[in-house]
Design a protein around this motif. Structure first.
Motif, mmCIF file in Angstrom:
data_model
loop_
_atom_site.group_PDB
_atom_site.id
_atom_site.type_symbol
_atom_site.label_atom_id
_atom_site.label_comp_id
_atom_site.label_asym_id
_atom_site.label_seq_id
_atom_site.Cartn_x
_atom_site.Cartn_y
_atom_site.Cartn_z
ATOM 1 N N UNK A 258 -3.206 -16.420 6.540
ATOM 2 C CA UNK A 258 -1.743 -16.438 6.791
ATOM 3 C C UNK A 258 -1.694 -16.503 4.917
ATOM 4 N N UNK A 259 -0.876 -16.277 4.415
ATOM 5 C CA UNK A 259 0.257 -15.854 3.281
ATOM 6 C C UNK A 259 -1.141 -15.902 1.963
ATOM 7 N N UNK A 260 -1.847 -15.211 2.419
ATOM 8 C CA UNK A 260 -2.788 -14.214 1.354
ATOM 9 C C UNK A 260 -2.385 -13.156 0.921
ATOM 10 N N UNK A 261 -2.691 -12.863 -0.435
ATOM 11 C CA UNK A 261 -1.863 -11.198 -1.195
ATOM 12 C C UNK A 261 -3.227 -10.702 -2.125
ATOM 13 N N UNK A 262 -2.975 -10.135 -1.555
ATOM 14 C CA UNK A 262 -4.780 -8.585 -1.995
ATOM 15 C C UNK A 262 -3.939 -7.487 -3.162
ATOM 16 N N UNK A 263 -4.373 -7.492 -4.460
ATOM 17 C CA UNK A 263 -3.711 -6.771 -4.653
ATOM 18 C C UNK A 263 -4.993 -5.572 -5.510
ATOM 19 N N UNK A 264 -5.391 -4.322 -4.827
ATOM 20 C CA UNK A 264 -6.682 -3.719 -5.174
ATOM 21 C C UNK A 264 -6.139 -2.425 -5.543
ATOM 22 N N UNK A 265 -6.888 -2.063 -7.141
ATOM 23 C CA UNK A 265 -6.556 -0.921 -7.534
ATOM 24 C C UNK A 265 -7.058 0.281 -7.568
ATOM 25 N N UNK A 266 -6.366 1.022 -6.392
ATOM 26 C CA UNK A 266 -7.222 2.161 -5.618
ATOM 27 C C UNK A 266 -7.668 2.954 -7.121
ATOM 28 N N UNK A 267 -7.785 3.352 -7.863
ATOM 29 C CA UNK A 267 -8.258 3.997 -8.679
ATOM 30 C C UNK A 267 -9.899 4.028 -9.106
ATOM 31 N N UNK A 268 -9.681 2.771 -8.746
ATOM 32 C CA UNK A 268 -11.767 2.453 -8.917
ATOM 33 C C UNK A 268 -11.764 1.356 -7.616
ATOM 34 N N UNK A 269 -11.775 1.459 -6.255
ATOM 35 C CA UNK A 269 -12.084 0.436 -5.369
ATOM 36 C C UNK A 269 -11.820 1.313 -4.381
ATOM 37 N N UNK A 270 -12.811 1.114 -3.372
ATOM 38 C CA UNK A 270 -12.448 1.609 -1.925
ATOM 39 C C UNK A 270 -12.397 -0.131 -0.944
ATOM 40 N N UNK A 271 -11.569 0.818 0.074
ATOM 41 C CA UNK A 271 -11.823 -0.534 0.410
ATOM 42 C C UNK A 271 -11.661 -0.036 2.329
ATOM 43 N N UNK A 272 -12.721 -1.077 3.224
ATOM 44 C CA UNK A 272 -12.521 -0.815 4.640
ATOM 45 C C UNK A 272 -12.432 -2.192 5.300
ATOM 46 N N UNK A 273 -11.730 -1.999 6.461
ATOM 47 C CA UNK A 273 -11.511 -3.155 7.590
ATOM 48 C C UNK A 273 -12.485 -2.601 8.886
ATOM 49 N N UNK A 274 -12.556 -4.473 8.700
ATOM 50 C CA UNK A 274 -13.412 -4.407 10.522
ATOM 51 C C UNK A 274 -12.251 -4.520 11.565
ATOM 52 N N UNK A 275 -13.372 -4.091 12.874
ATOM 53 C CA UNK A 275 -11.815 -4.544 13.955
ATOM 54 C C UNK A 275 -11.532 -5.645 14.518
ATOM 55 N N UNK A 276 -10.433 -5.208 14.860
ATOM 56 C CA UNK A 276 -10.576 -7.195 15.590
ATOM 57 C C UNK A 276 -9.814 -7.316 17.125
ATOM 58 N N UNK A 277 -10.132 -8.427 17.672
ATOM 59 C CA UNK A 277 -9.709 -8.420 18.978
ATOM 60 C C UNK A 277 -7.837 -8.282 19.141
ATOM 61 N N UNK A 278 -8.010 -7.057 20.289
ATOM 62 C CA UNK A 278 -5.980 -5.910 20.566
ATOM 63 C C UNK A 278 -5.661 -6.869 21.328
ATOM 64 N N UNK A 279 -6.117 -7.993 21.612
ATOM 65 C CA UNK A 279 -5.043 -9.148 22.216
ATOM 66 C C UNK A 279 -4.514 -9.699 21.279
ATOM 67 N N UNK A 280 -5.490 -10.222 20.228
ATOM 68 C CA UNK A 280 -4.685 -11.131 19.231
ATOM 69 C C UNK A 280 -3.508 -10.467 18.442
ATOM 70 N N UNK A 281 -2.901 -10.619 17.816
ATOM 71 C CA UNK A 281 -1.860 -10.786 16.414
ATOM 72 C C UNK A 281 -2.727 -10.678 15.163
ATOM 73 N N UNK A 282 -1.967 -9.014 14.930
ATOM 74 C CA UNK A 282 -2.025 -9.282 13.226
ATOM 75 C C UNK A 282 -1.509 -8.737 11.710
ATOM 76 N N UNK A 283 -0.499 -9.218 11.265
ATOM 77 C CA UNK A 283 0.847 -8.748 10.522
ATOM 78 C C UNK A 283 0.363 -8.161 9.151
#
Ligand code: OGA
Ligand code: MN
Length: 295
Positions: A258-283
């Motif tokens: 919590x409290x992380x800011x991540x800034x990425x450059x779409x011109x030179x970066x791809x990204x993906x995200x793992x799944x997580x437990x849908x019973x938990x909260x992510x915002x």
């Protein structure tokens, strides 16, 4: 690690040790960033492509917007037009996209749910995709939902010459019909033939406008087509390019707090995200730095 500035304004740039990414220490994103520091941050972004700022809890949307503007003017969030169905109905300024699995009265307040998001570049299916995306973690689950990044300069630099030649001057279609989690955007027909995929066409090899470094630009795999190729040839070449680009040697994986800011450059970066437990909260709240047409 490199320390900049004198006395109270010193910041540190700490590279991750992987193919890309650096943590920046000594920034309070709630406060205005002095011009000299802003310049240092832009330089660090050019060099490391993904910047992590820890401990930024309690930011307002307006503070997130102002902070993101250090890196350029902002682009509106993808909540309308071709991107309808991205999913946000939360009450946020037009610059902010909500990325969340949280539901209120049965309706998702944000996009992408709790599933896995495949490798992609944000909004690559529009003519002028955002130069950068800035994702701010407000609530994160205890585990799952890690986000990984690929250095696409590195992916190109290590690509074999024959393959690089094969895609020199070639354009690829970036599918707008599906989100990175594979759900179909509102009002867009299913793609039956990749030669008819809706979405922008961009060069497979692009040049970063600020650093002039070349990068591989793949955007998203589903429904991609190398324009003018036989479908079979396009599929074979795309599979090779994707297998190479997603090699672990080009990747850095971020585990959120919590409290992380991540800034990425779409011109030179791809990204993906793992799944997580849908019973938990992510915002998360996301802002986008305006970009130009990939060249
Ligand atoms: C995004 C995205 C990844 C995440 O916001 O563009 O892909 O970690 N999110 O939620
Ligand atoms: Mn994304």
């Amino acid at each position: 690690m490199i320390a900049y500035g004198a006395g109270t304004a010193a910041i540190e740039v700490v590279p991750t040790g992987f193919a890309l990414g650096a943590e920046i220490r000594g920034i309070d994103a709630r406060k205005p960033v002095p011009p000299e520091t802003a310049k240092t941050l832009r330089e660090a972004w050019k060099q490391h492509l993904v910047l992590l700022f820890r401990g930024q809890t309690g930011l307002t949307d307006q503070q997130l917007i102002t902070f993101t503007q250090v890196f350029g003017p902002l682009q509106a969030a993808p909540n309308s037009d071709v991107t309808a169905g991205f999913g946000s109905f939360a009450d946020v300024p037009p610059e902010v996209a909500v990325i969340s699995n949280i539901k209120v009265d049965g309706r998702p307040i944000g996009a992408l749910g709790a599933g896995e998001a495949d490798w992609h570049t944000d909004m690559s299916f529009i003519e002028e995709p955002p130069a950068g995306s800035c994702l701010y973690a407000i609530e994160v689950p205890a585990s799952g939902g890690n986000t990984s990044f690929i250095n696409m300069h590195r992916a190109l630099d290590t690509l074999d010459e024959e393959m690089a030649d094969a895609v020199n001057g070639v354009q690829c279609v970036h599918d707008l019909s599906l989100t990175s989690t594979g759900s179909r955007r509102q009002g867009v027909a299913e793609v039956a033939d990749v030669r008819e995929t809706p979405g922008a066409r961009h060069p497979v090899l692009r040049t970063h406008p600020d650093t002039k470094r070349k990068a591989l630009f793949l955007g998203r795999r589903r429904n991609a087509w190398l324009v003018g190729f036989e479908v079979e040839d396009s599929e074979r070449l795309l599979d090779c390019l994707w297998a190479h680009a997603t090699d672990e040697a080009h990747v850095w994986e971020h585990r959120w707090r919590e409290g992380d800011i991540v800034l990425w450059d779409n011109r030179a970066v791809m990204h993906r995200r793992d799944a997580f437990d849908p019973a938990t909260r992510r915002l998360m709240h996301r802002t986008q730095v305006k970009g130009g047409r990939p060249r």
